[in-house]
Design a protein around this motif. Structure first.
Motif, PDB file in Angstrom:
ATOM      1  N   ALA A  21      -8.212  -3.303   0.307  1.00  0.00           N
ATOM      2  CA  ALA A  21      -7.109  -3.618  -0.604  1.00  0.00           C
ATOM      3  C   ALA A  21      -6.727  -5.084  -0.402  1.00  0.00           C
ATOM      4  N   ASN A  22      -6.342  -5.733  -1.499  1.00  0.00           N
ATOM      5  CA  ASN A  22      -5.947  -7.142  -1.419  1.00  0.00           C
ATOM      6  C   ASN A  22      -4.459  -7.325  -1.177  1.00  0.00           C
ATOM      7  N   GLU A  23      -3.666  -6.375  -1.658  1.00  0.00           N
ATOM      8  CA  GLU A  23      -2.216  -6.427  -1.487  1.00  0.00           C
ATOM      9  C   GLU A  23      -1.682  -5.010  -1.385  1.00  0.00           C
ATOM     10  N   TYR A  24      -0.434  -4.895  -0.915  1.00  0.00           N
ATOM     11  CA  TYR A  24       0.207  -3.603  -0.690  1.00  0.00           C
ATOM     12  C   TYR A  24       1.626  -3.703  -1.225  1.00  0.00           C
ATOM     13  N   LEU A  25       2.001  -2.818  -2.127  1.00  0.00           N
ATOM     14  CA  LEU A  25       3.317  -2.828  -2.760  1.00  0.00           C
ATOM     15  C   LEU A  25       3.970  -1.476  -2.525  1.00  0.00           C
ATOM     16  N   MET A  26       5.120  -1.490  -1.872  1.00  0.00           N
ATOM     17  CA  MET A  26       5.791  -0.242  -1.528  1.00  0.00           C
ATOM     18  C   MET A  26       6.764   0.194  -2.622  1.00  0.00           C
ATOM     19  N   LYS A  27       6.639   1.468  -3.010  1.00  0.00           N
ATOM     20  CA  LYS A  27       7.557   2.063  -3.989  1.00  0.00           C
ATOM     21  C   LYS A  27       8.879   2.376  -3.293  1.00  0.00           C
ATOM     22  N   PRO A  28      10.007   2.274  -3.990  1.00  0.00           N
ATOM     23  CA  PRO A  28      10.121   1.773  -5.361  1.00  0.00           C
ATOM     24  C   PRO A  28      10.036   0.248  -5.375  1.00  0.00           C
ATOM     25  N   PHE A  29       9.581  -0.277  -6.504  1.00  0.00           N
ATOM     26  CA  PHE A  29       9.458  -1.720  -6.636  1.00  0.00           C
ATOM     27  C   PHE A  29       9.933  -2.134  -8.023  1.00  0.00           C
ATOM     28  N   THR A  30      10.131  -3.420  -8.191  1.00  0.00           N
ATOM     29  CA  THR A  30      10.576  -3.978  -9.464  1.00  0.00           C
ATOM     30  C   THR A  30       9.412  -4.687 -10.150  1.00  0.00           C
ATOM     31  N   LYS A  31       9.593  -4.990 -11.398  1.00  0.00           N
ATOM     32  CA  LYS A  31       8.585  -5.779 -12.118  1.00  0.00           C
ATOM     33  C   LYS A  31       8.399  -7.126 -11.426  1.00  0.00           C
ATOM     34  N   ASN A  89      -2.232  -1.248   7.306  1.00  0.00           N
ATOM     35  CA  ASN A  89      -3.415  -1.814   7.974  1.00  0.00           C
ATOM     36  C   ASN A  89      -4.690  -1.125   7.524  1.00  0.00           C
ATOM     37  N   ASP A  90      -4.659   0.213   7.403  1.00  0.00           N
ATOM     38  CA  ASP A  90      -5.847   0.956   6.962  1.00  0.00           C
ATOM     39  C   ASP A  90      -6.264   0.538   5.556  1.00  0.00           C
ATOM     40  N   ALA A  91      -5.286   0.403   4.661  1.00  0.00           N
ATOM     41  CA  ALA A  91      -5.589   0.023   3.275  1.00  0.00           C
ATOM     42  C   ALA A  91      -6.182  -1.383   3.209  1.00  0.00           C
ATOM     43  N   MET A  92      -5.601  -2.298   3.951  1.00  0.00           N
ATOM     44  CA  MET A  92      -6.091  -3.674   3.935  1.00  0.00           C
ATOM     45  C   MET A  92      -7.477  -3.753   4.581  1.00  0.00           C
ATOM     46  N   ALA A  93      -7.684  -3.012   5.653  1.00  0.00           N
ATOM     47  CA  ALA A  93      -8.990  -3.000   6.313  1.00  0.00           C
ATOM     48  C   ALA A  93     -10.061  -2.392   5.409  1.00  0.00           C
ATOM     49  N   ALA A  94      -9.666  -1.449   4.566  1.00  0.00           N
ATOM     50  CA  ALA A  94     -10.616  -0.808   3.652  1.00  0.00           C
ATOM     51  C   ALA A  94     -10.974  -1.711   2.476  1.00  0.00           C
ATOM     52  N   THR A 124       4.277   4.993  -1.855  1.00  0.00           N
ATOM     53  CA  THR A 124       5.456   5.275  -1.028  1.00  0.00           C
ATOM     54  C   THR A 124       5.120   5.233   0.452  1.00  0.00           C
ATOM     55  N   GLU A 125       3.856   5.147   0.799  1.00  0.00           N
ATOM     56  CA  GLU A 125       3.448   5.121   2.206  1.00  0.00           C
ATOM     57  C   GLU A 125       3.831   3.775   2.814  1.00  0.00           C
ATOM     58  N   THR A 126       4.692   3.825   3.847  1.00  0.00           N
ATOM     59  CA  THR A 126       5.247   2.588   4.397  1.00  0.00           C
ATOM     60  C   THR A 126       4.905   2.358   5.867  1.00  0.00           C
ATOM     61  N   GLU A 127       4.162   3.275   6.471  1.00  0.00           N
ATOM     62  CA  GLU A 127       3.796   3.110   7.877  1.00  0.00           C
ATOM     63  C   GLU A 127       2.871   1.901   8.041  1.00  0.00           C
ATOM     64  N   ALA A 128       3.122   1.121   9.069  1.00  0.00           N
ATOM     65  CA  ALA A 128       2.304  -0.063   9.316  1.00  0.00           C
ATOM     66  C   ALA A 128       0.829   0.300   9.467  1.00  0.00           C
ATOM     67  N   SER A 129       0.548   1.449  10.071  1.00  0.00           N
ATOM     68  CA  SER A 129      -0.848   1.857  10.253  1.00  0.00           C
ATOM     69  C   SER A 129      -1.529   2.109   8.912  1.00  0.00           C
ATOM     70  N   GLN A 130      -0.780   2.626   7.949  1.00  0.00           N
ATOM     71  CA  GLN A 130      -1.359   2.873   6.630  1.00  0.00           C
ATOM     72  C   GLN A 130      -1.593   1.566   5.880  1.00  0.00           C
TER      73      GLN A 130
END
Length: 123
Positions: free
Chosen positions: A98-108, A91-96, A83-89
């Motif tokens: 992560a290959n992709e980022y999917l924001m909840k809620p999402f569909t199949k 960026n942090d995940a990708m820099a750490a 559910t974290e949608t801040e651009a900084s987060q």
């Protein structure tokens, strides 16, 4: 193909397992990062990790860093599903690592799209 689903919400783990099963994945589940690291050490190795950010004991960002610090797991794709949608987060995940980022809620379909970008399913 195998997936490790990491989320402290049982309902979210069930939903993701159902979606991933429909996409042809065998799924294992963990309720937080420390539990997930234990499952990684036990094998079999997943092709992809789907990981929430906010969890007790070890959060998703800490897990991504721990997985990327261990060369045995270099080939595992990591998708943050959160559910974290801040651009900084993001960026942090990708820099750490992560290959992709999917924001909840999402569909199949949106999940399938992210997996397609990673070459794990047909997009």
């Amino acid at each position: 193909m195998r997936a490790l689903i990491i989320d402290d919400s049982r309902a979210m783990r069930i939903m993701l397992s159902r979606f991933m099963g429909e996409l042809g994945f065998e799924c294992a589940e963990a309720g937080h990062g420390k539990d997930a690291l234990g499952k990684l050490g036990e094998g079999p190795m997943p092709d992809v990790i789907l990981c929430d950010w906010n969890m007790p004991e070890m959060n998703g960002l800490e897990l991504v860093k721990a997985v990327r610090a261990d060369g045995r797991y270099a080939d595992i794709k990591i998708v943050m599903a959160t559910t974290e949608t801040e651009a900084s987060q993001v960026n942090d995940a990708m820099a750490a690592g992560a290959n992709e980022y999917l924001m909840k809620p999402f569909t199949k379909e949106s999940l399938q799209g992210k997996l397609g970008i990673l070459g794990l399913v047909a997009a």
